[in-house]
Design an enzyme around this catalytic site. Structure first.
Site, PDB file in Angstrom:
ATOM      1  N   GLY A 157      -6.167   4.713   8.316  1.00 39.29           N
ATOM      2  CA  GLY A 157      -5.989   3.279   8.529  1.00 39.29           C
ATOM      3  C   GLY A 157      -7.203   2.454   8.118  1.00 39.29           C
ATOM      4  O   GLY A 157      -7.174   1.227   8.161  1.00 39.29           O
ATOM      5  N   ASP A 197      -3.404   6.596   6.144  1.00 39.03           N
ATOM      6  CA  ASP A 197      -3.829   7.870   6.728  1.00 39.03           C
ATOM      7  C   ASP A 197      -4.680   7.555   7.956  1.00 39.03           C
ATOM      8  O   ASP A 197      -4.155   7.406   9.053  1.00 39.03           O
ATOM      9  CB  ASP A 197      -4.572   8.652   5.639  1.00 39.03           C
ATOM     10  N   THR A 245      -8.604   1.907   5.153  1.00 42.76           N
ATOM     11  CA  THR A 245      -8.427   1.076   3.954  1.00 42.76           C
ATOM     12  C   THR A 245      -7.679  -0.208   4.305  1.00 42.76           C
ATOM     13  O   THR A 245      -8.104  -1.305   3.938  1.00 42.76           O
ATOM     14  CB  THR A 245      -7.655   1.865   2.873  1.00 42.76           C
ATOM     15  N   ILE A 302       0.105   4.513   1.149  1.00 49.61           N
ATOM     16  CA  ILE A 302       0.062   5.395   2.320  1.00 49.61           C
ATOM     17  C   ILE A 302      -1.075   4.978   3.253  1.00 49.61           C
ATOM     18  O   ILE A 302      -2.133   4.544   2.791  1.00 49.61           O
ATOM     19  CB  ILE A 302      -0.105   6.868   1.855  1.00 49.61           C
ATOM     20  N   GLU A 361       0.855  -1.191   0.000  1.00 46.37           N
ATOM     21  CA  GLU A 361       0.000   0.000   0.000  1.00 46.37           C
ATOM     22  C   GLU A 361       0.892   1.242   0.000  1.00 46.37           C
ATOM     23  O   GLU A 361       1.972   1.238   0.603  1.00 46.37           O
ATOM     24  CB  GLU A 361      -0.903  -0.077   1.243  1.00 46.37           C
ATOM     25  N   ASP A 420      -1.076  10.913  -5.852  1.00 45.60           N
ATOM     26  CA  ASP A 420      -1.536  11.994  -6.727  1.00 45.60           C
ATOM     27  C   ASP A 420      -2.366  13.027  -5.967  1.00 45.60           C
ATOM     28  O   ASP A 420      -2.763  12.806  -4.817  1.00 45.60           O
ATOM     29  CB  ASP A 420      -2.418  11.422  -7.839  1.00 45.60           C
TER      30      ASP A 420
HETATM   31  P1  5GP Z   1      -6.908   5.668   4.843  1.00 43.05           P
HETATM   32  O1  5GP Z   1      -7.981   4.652   4.560  1.00 43.05           O
HETATM   33  O2  5GP Z   1      -5.721   5.111   5.575  1.00 43.05           O
HETATM   34  O3  5GP Z   1      -7.452   6.904   5.504  1.00 43.05           O
HETATM   35  O4  5GP Z   1      -6.439   6.239   3.459  1.00 43.05           O
HETATM   36  C1  5GP Z   1      -5.680   5.529   2.583  1.00 43.05           C
HETATM   37  C2  5GP Z   1      -5.831   6.093   1.196  1.00 43.05           C
HETATM   38  O5  5GP Z   1      -6.091   7.496   1.183  1.00 43.05           O
HETATM   39  C3  5GP Z   1      -4.546   5.922   0.452  1.00 43.05           C
HETATM   40  O6  5GP Z   1      -4.501   4.668  -0.192  1.00 43.05           O
HETATM   41  C4  5GP Z   1      -4.569   7.074  -0.513  1.00 43.05           C
HETATM   42  O7  5GP Z   1      -5.289   6.710  -1.663  1.00 43.05           O
HETATM   43  C5  5GP Z   1      -5.338   8.151   0.192  1.00 43.05           C
HETATM   44  N1  5GP Z   1      -4.464   9.146   0.839  1.00 43.05           N
HETATM   45  C6  5GP Z   1      -4.366   9.399   2.158  1.00 43.05           C
HETATM   46  N2  5GP Z   1      -3.492  10.387   2.400  1.00 43.05           N
HETATM   47  C7  5GP Z   1      -2.992  10.756   1.202  1.00 43.05           C
HETATM   48  C8  5GP Z   1      -2.017  11.747   0.784  1.00 43.05           C
HETATM   49  O8  5GP Z   1      -1.412  12.487   1.566  1.00 43.05           O
HETATM   50  N3  5GP Z   1      -1.783  11.838  -0.552  1.00 43.05           N
HETATM   51  C9  5GP Z   1      -2.422  11.050  -1.463  1.00 43.05           C
HETATM   52  N4  5GP Z   1      -2.124  11.246  -2.741  1.00 43.05           N
HETATM   53  N5  5GP Z   1      -3.329  10.110  -1.103  1.00 43.05           N
HETATM   54  C10 5GP Z   1      -3.613   9.962   0.208  1.00 43.05           C
END
Ligand code: 5GP
Length: 177
Positions: free
Chosen positions: A107, A105, A109, A103, A101, A160
């Site tokens: 968590g 953020d 996903t 990133i 994966e 992106d």
């Molecule tokens: P989570 O489910 O952990 O909040 O988010 C994960 C997804 O959010 C990542 O796979 C990505 O697609 C998107 N995302 C979260 N933060 C960023 C960031 O700073 N930049 C980009 N381009 N995508 C992010």
């Protein structure tokens, strides 16, 4: 860096830092899985495709590669749901899986992926994440982590903003406006 695009505030992780850390992660995975059967690498589209390409070229253990695409909505609310847009091509029961994966953020996903893939009865399930944001996230375990960064929006190396800046070789903070 003088030639930074005007959308970008600063470089957060440089090309050299990424390249050496990706090699270290691949070496660690190669050591940990040296005596296992074929690894099943699952890249999460679109963001992980560059990281996955570099990581897998350094692996010294047999591996298959497949991809999933996920979408999430309501990221800013606690009810943010995740949905599978594109699934794996075959069952993964009995396989050694590594989720790759870009990133983490909140968590959500990764948490969702763990639950979905565990339900498919793999032999083992691990995660390899390039970037983790230092924020109030779910604190889910990450087995192989590249870098911790501050809670800012970053682009480059697969990441992106509205499909821009994805193929930069470094990771940079986007300006806020
Ligand atoms: P989570 O489910 O952990 O909040 O988010 C994960 C997804 O959010 C990542 O796979 C990505 O697609 C998107 N995302 C979260 N933060 C960023 C960031 O700073 N930049 C980009 N381009 N995508 C992010």
């Amino acid at each position: 860096m003088n030639d930074l695009h005007p959308d970008l505030a600063r470089v957060v992780v440089s090309t050299d830092q990424i390249q050496s850390r990706v090699k270290e992660l691949a070496d660690q995975i190669s050591t940990d899985f040296a005596d296992r059967e074929t690894l099943y690498i699952i890249g999460i589209l679109k963001g992980a495709f560059i990281f996955l390409a570099d990581l897998t070229r350094h692996l010294r253990v047999p591996h298959n590669v497949d991809f999933m695409a996920l979408s999430s909505y309501g990221k800013t609310t606690s009810s943010g749901a995740v949905r599978i847009l594109m699934d794996l091509r075959e069952p993964v029961e009995g396989q050694h899986l590594i989720i790759v994966e870009d990133i983490v953020d909140t968590g959500r996903t990764l948490d969702y992926l763990y639950r979905v893939l565990k339900g498919r009865k793999p032999a083992s399930l691990h995660s390899c994440v390039l970037i983790r944001k230092q924020r109030d996230n779910l604190n889910i375990p990450i087995d192989y982590l590249g870098f911790d960064i501050p809670d800012v929006w970053v682009v480059g190396y697969g990441l992106d903003f509205a499909d821009k800046h994805r193929t930069l070789p470094y990771i940079a903070e986007l300006k806020r406006e």
